[in-house]
Design an enzyme around this catalytic site. Structure first.
Site, short mmCIF file in Angstrom:
data_model
loop_
_atom_site.label_atom_id
_atom_site.label_comp_id
_atom_site.label_asym_id
_atom_site.label_seq_id
_atom_site.Cartn_x
_atom_site.Cartn_y
_atom_site.Cartn_z
CG ASN A 211 -1.78 1.22 1.31
OD1 ASN A 211 -1.69 2.15 0.50
ND2 ASN A 211 -2.66 1.25 2.29
NE ARG B 56 -3.67 7.36 0.67
CZ ARG B 56 -4.89 7.55 1.13
NH1 ARG B 56 -5.88 6.80 0.70
NH2 ARG B 56 -5.14 8.48 2.03
CB CYS B 57 0.85 1.73 4.36
SG CYS B 57 1.40 0.94 5.87
CB SER B 58 4.76 5.22 6.93
OG SER B 58 4.23 4.68 8.13
#
Length: 87
Positions: free
Chosen positions: A11, A13-15
């Protein structure tokens, strides 16, 4: 290792996901990237991942997420975890 030997369900958008991808790449691993929100894995694929993870398979789901808490999933039941992820 070749690209086909590794897959990351990613993902962007996931750090944590970005950090994992960066770590793999820094080690010379060029994984096949599957953006699971756009291309969700099937139950069969999730079962394969669970088998490879062994005891860590119970960590396949993010237990702090409202969707997990709202559904009251048994976090020790891999079948319930896989069904929830597949939905």
């Amino acid at each position: 290792m070749t690209q086909s030997e590794w897959t990351i369900y990613h993902n962007p958008r996931c750090s944590k996901s970005r950090e994992t991808l960066k770590l793999l790449e820094s080690k010379g691993v060029n994984p096949r990237i599957t953006e699971y929100l756009n291309d969700p894995p099937s139950k069969n694929e999730l079962n394969d991942v669970a088998k490879k993870l062994g005891p860590e398979r119970l960590n396949m789901i993010r237990k702090k997420e409202p969707a997990f808490k709202d559904r009251q999933i048994d976090s020790s039941n891999i079948g319930e975890i896989i069904s929830a992820i597949a939905e």
